[in-house]
Scaffold this motif. Structure first.
Motif, PDB file in Angstrom:
ATOM      1  N   ALA A 223       0.838  -1.193   0.000  1.00 49.20           N
ATOM      2  CA  ALA A 223       0.000   0.000   0.000  1.00 49.20           C
ATOM      3  C   ALA A 223       0.872   1.241   0.000  1.00 49.20           C
ATOM      4  O   ALA A 223       1.865   1.311   0.726  1.00 49.20           O
ATOM      5  CB  ALA A 223      -0.920   0.006   1.230  1.00 49.20           C
ATOM      6  N   GLY A 224       0.518   2.217  -0.799  1.00 51.78           N
ATOM      7  CA  GLY A 224       1.285   3.452  -0.859  1.00 51.78           C
ATOM      8  C   GLY A 224       1.299   4.026  -2.259  1.00 51.78           C
ATOM      9  O   GLY A 224       1.026   3.313  -3.239  1.00 51.78           O
ATOM     10  N   GLN A 225       1.595   5.293  -2.351  1.00 48.29           N
ATOM     11  CA  GLN A 225       1.646   5.944  -3.650  1.00 48.29           C
ATOM     12  C   GLN A 225       2.710   5.309  -4.540  1.00 48.29           C
ATOM     13  O   GLN A 225       3.843   5.125  -4.139  1.00 48.29           O
ATOM     14  CB  GLN A 225       1.941   7.432  -3.464  1.00 48.29           C
ATOM     15  CG  GLN A 225       0.867   8.204  -2.723  1.00 48.29           C
ATOM     16  CD  GLN A 225      -0.456   8.251  -3.486  1.00 48.29           C
ATOM     17  OE1 GLN A 225      -0.473   8.119  -4.720  1.00 48.29           O
ATOM     18  NE2 GLN A 225      -1.552   8.439  -2.764  1.00 48.29           N
ATOM     19  N   ILE A 275      -6.005   2.901   2.479  1.00 48.74           N
ATOM     20  CA  ILE A 275      -5.636   1.512   2.756  1.00 48.74           C
ATOM     21  C   ILE A 275      -4.530   1.465   3.800  1.00 48.74           C
ATOM     22  O   ILE A 275      -4.573   0.688   4.761  1.00 48.74           O
ATOM     23  CB  ILE A 275      -5.168   0.788   1.475  1.00 48.74           C
ATOM     24  CG1 ILE A 275      -6.355   0.557   0.542  1.00 48.74           C
ATOM     25  CG2 ILE A 275      -4.507  -0.544   1.823  1.00 48.74           C
ATOM     26  CD1 ILE A 275      -7.399  -0.414   1.092  1.00 48.74           C
ATOM     27  N   THR A 276      -3.525   2.304   3.646  1.00 48.29           N
ATOM     28  CA  THR A 276      -2.421   2.333   4.597  1.00 48.29           C
ATOM     29  C   THR A 276      -2.913   2.671   6.000  1.00 48.29           C
ATOM     30  O   THR A 276      -2.535   2.016   6.986  1.00 48.29           O
ATOM     31  CB  THR A 276      -1.365   3.376   4.175  1.00 48.29           C
ATOM     32  OG1 THR A 276      -0.848   3.015   2.881  1.00 48.29           O
ATOM     33  CG2 THR A 276      -0.211   3.421   5.177  1.00 48.29           C
ATOM     34  N   ASN A 277      -3.760   3.703   6.110  1.00 47.39           N
ATOM     35  CA  ASN A 277      -4.298   4.104   7.416  1.00 47.39           C
ATOM     36  C   ASN A 277      -5.173   3.018   8.024  1.00 47.39           C
ATOM     37  O   ASN A 277      -5.169   2.798   9.238  1.00 47.39           O
ATOM     38  CB  ASN A 277      -5.097   5.400   7.277  1.00 47.39           C
ATOM     39  CG  ASN A 277      -4.220   6.596   6.954  1.00 47.39           C
ATOM     40  OD1 ASN A 277      -3.037   6.593   7.261  1.00 47.39           O
ATOM     41  ND2 ASN A 277      -4.790   7.607   6.312  1.00 47.39           N
ATOM     42  N   PHE A 282      -6.543  -0.475  12.225  1.00 49.48           N
ATOM     43  CA  PHE A 282      -7.448  -1.543  12.655  1.00 49.48           C
ATOM     44  C   PHE A 282      -6.656  -2.785  13.058  1.00 49.48           C
ATOM     45  O   PHE A 282      -5.971  -3.388  12.233  1.00 49.48           O
ATOM     46  CB  PHE A 282      -8.428  -1.900  11.530  1.00 49.48           C
ATOM     47  CG  PHE A 282      -9.438  -0.824  11.249  1.00 49.48           C
ATOM     48  CD1 PHE A 282     -10.660  -0.822  11.905  1.00 49.48           C
ATOM     49  CD2 PHE A 282      -9.176   0.181  10.332  1.00 49.48           C
ATOM     50  CE1 PHE A 282     -11.595   0.170  11.659  1.00 49.48           C
ATOM     51  CE2 PHE A 282     -10.097   1.180  10.083  1.00 49.48           C
ATOM     52  CZ  PHE A 282     -11.318   1.177  10.739  1.00 49.48           C
ATOM     53  N   GLY A 283      -6.767  -3.158  14.331  1.00 48.34           N
ATOM     54  CA  GLY A 283      -6.048  -4.332  14.826  1.00 48.34           C
ATOM     55  C   GLY A 283      -6.809  -5.619  14.547  1.00 48.34           C
ATOM     56  O   GLY A 283      -7.955  -5.607  14.099  1.00 48.34           O
ATOM     57  N   GLY A 284      -6.169  -6.746  14.840  1.00 41.06           N
ATOM     58  CA  GLY A 284      -6.800  -8.042  14.628  1.00 41.06           C
ATOM     59  C   GLY A 284      -7.509  -8.541  15.865  1.00 41.06           C
ATOM     60  O   GLY A 284      -7.698  -7.807  16.835  1.00 41.06           O
ATOM     61  N   PHE A 285      -7.918  -9.799  15.866  1.00 44.32           N
ATOM     62  CA  PHE A 285      -8.701 -10.386  16.947  1.00 44.32           C
ATOM     63  C   PHE A 285      -8.113 -11.715  17.437  1.00 44.32           C
ATOM     64  O   PHE A 285      -7.339 -12.349  16.726  1.00 44.32           O
ATOM     65  CB  PHE A 285     -10.143 -10.660  16.496  1.00 44.32           C
ATOM     66  CG  PHE A 285     -10.868  -9.473  15.977  1.00 44.32           C
ATOM     67  CD1 PHE A 285     -11.585  -8.648  16.831  1.00 44.32           C
ATOM     68  CD2 PHE A 285     -10.856  -9.148  14.630  1.00 44.32           C
ATOM     69  CE1 PHE A 285     -12.276  -7.537  16.364  1.00 44.32           C
ATOM     70  CE2 PHE A 285     -11.536  -8.044  14.133  1.00 44.32           C
ATOM     71  CZ  PHE A 285     -12.240  -7.237  15.014  1.00 44.32           C
ATOM     72  N   THR A 286      -8.550 -12.110  18.628  1.00 45.37           N
ATOM     73  CA  THR A 286      -8.290 -13.463  19.104  1.00 45.37           C
ATOM     74  C   THR A 286      -9.558 -14.225  18.783  1.00 45.37           C
ATOM     75  O   THR A 286     -10.649 -13.824  19.182  1.00 45.37           O
ATOM     76  CB  THR A 286      -8.040 -13.485  20.618  1.00 45.37           C
ATOM     77  OG1 THR A 286      -6.817 -12.797  20.899  1.00 45.37           O
ATOM     78  CG2 THR A 286      -7.922 -14.930  21.119  1.00 45.37           C
ATOM     79  N   TYR A 287      -9.435 -15.309  18.022  1.00 46.94           N
ATOM     80  CA  TYR A 287     -10.620 -16.035  17.572  1.00 46.94           C
ATOM     81  C   TYR A 287     -10.990 -17.199  18.483  1.00 46.94           C
ATOM     82  O   TYR A 287     -10.118 -17.962  18.911  1.00 46.94           O
ATOM     83  CB  TYR A 287     -10.390 -16.556  16.144  1.00 46.94           C
ATOM     84  CG  TYR A 287     -10.330 -15.454  15.136  1.00 46.94           C
ATOM     85  CD1 TYR A 287     -11.454 -15.066  14.414  1.00 46.94           C
ATOM     86  CD2 TYR A 287      -9.148 -14.738  14.911  1.00 46.94           C
ATOM     87  CE1 TYR A 287     -11.413 -14.024  13.502  1.00 46.94           C
ATOM     88  CE2 TYR A 287      -9.093 -13.694  14.009  1.00 46.94           C
ATOM     89  CZ  TYR A 287     -10.230 -13.343  13.303  1.00 46.94           C
ATOM     90  OH  TYR A 287     -10.183 -12.309  12.406  1.00 46.94           O
TER      91      TYR A 287
END
Length: 289
Positions: A223-225, A275-277, A282-287
């Protein structure tokens, strides 16, 4: 156990392997619609699908090891629990994704969930969390990859896989993915490799072993320009054979296959900064089931 046979290396792709059919047409599925545009949202025109390095081939090359390499190589999912809630039916119904009331694990080893219940449900939770770890960007750096493999695999499996993984993630492969020799992203770009379990089911279970399939979607790319490898989406199903070792579930072997993939949505592709932001914010989860 060879790297290629388990579907974990860059040359293995997202096909092959002996898997049970991923059933569940009676499940309630939540469709995640991710951006997809006709042109590269980050600037340069998107390569033709038949090109030397199409985005489809790129997604296929590494395969999410999520069970041992969740390296979604970007280069080239009911409740039929018993009275005590310790076991679940392998034939999910319309409530397959409903909460079961069992609390998520509270421990972590090397940043990865651990201390799973010695139940079918615990095995499914383990497989889902392992898929996330093995499908993350940490697999592209030597030190973090070694730690991940040692944490999620049985000691015997880990010992035989480390060397194979080092070769699979060699300099040439990293270059094809668009990364520096140490696995870092070029200046101004953010490398994305994230796996998101959509659902899981146990196809076999006893006190010592379990086989769990995890249906996943994933994001992978730069992700990025100016990126010529924009973040794209993929769908795959991972099959993990787990063993109960030292009071926890560990992977003995795993494999994967493509799909099932839903119809692509019509949401406009986000820009590079968005997309980068999002990836950083946004973090992930413990499933857990």
């Amino acid at each position: 156990m060879s790297l290629g046979d388990d579907g974990y290396g860059p040359d293995s792709g997202r096909q092959g392997g002996d898997y049970g059919e991923f059933g569940g047409t009676d499940r309630h599925l939540t469709r995640t619609r991710l951006p997809e545009g006709e042109t590269d949202p980050y600037g340069p025109p998107r390569r033709a699908r038949g090109g030397h390095m199409s985005s489809r081939n790129v997604m296929t090359v590494v395969g999410v090891v999520v069970l041992l390499i969740a390296a979604i190589a970007f280069a080239n999912r009911g409740d039929s629990s018993s009275d005590d809630g310790d076991s679940m039916s392998s034939h999910p119904n319309g409530q397959a994704t409903a909460p079961t009331g069992t609390k998520p694990v509270g421990a972590k080893t090397g940043g990865i969930a651990s201390g799973f219940a010695h139940t079918e449900q615990g095995a499914q939770s383990a497989a889902s969390n392992f898929a996330v770890a093995l499908g993350g960007d940490g697999m592209f750096r030597t030190d973090t990859r070694h730690s991940i493999v040692d944490t999620v695999y049985t000691p015997d499996a880990a010992a035989s896989l480390q060397g194979q993984m080092d070769k699979a993630y060699g300099a040439d492969f990293l270059k094809n993915v668009g990364l520096n020799p140490d696995g870092s992203a070029p200046k101004g770009l953010t490398f994305v490799s994230r796996t998101v379990p959509v659902g899981s089911k146990a196809t076999a279970y006893n006190d010592g072993e379990a086989t769990v399939e995890v249906w996943c979607t994933g994001l992978v790319g730069l992700a990025g320009q100016g990126s010529t490898k924009p973040v794209s989406q993929t769908w795959f199903t991972i099959s993990q054979k787990l063993s109960w070792v030292d009071n926890d579930w560990k992977i003995a072997s795993s494999s994967q296959k493509q799909g099932p993939a839903p119809v692509s949505g019509d949401v406009p592709a986000a820009g590079a900064d968005d997309i980068t932001n999002a990836v950083k914010g946004f973090g992930g989860f413990t499933y857990a089931r």
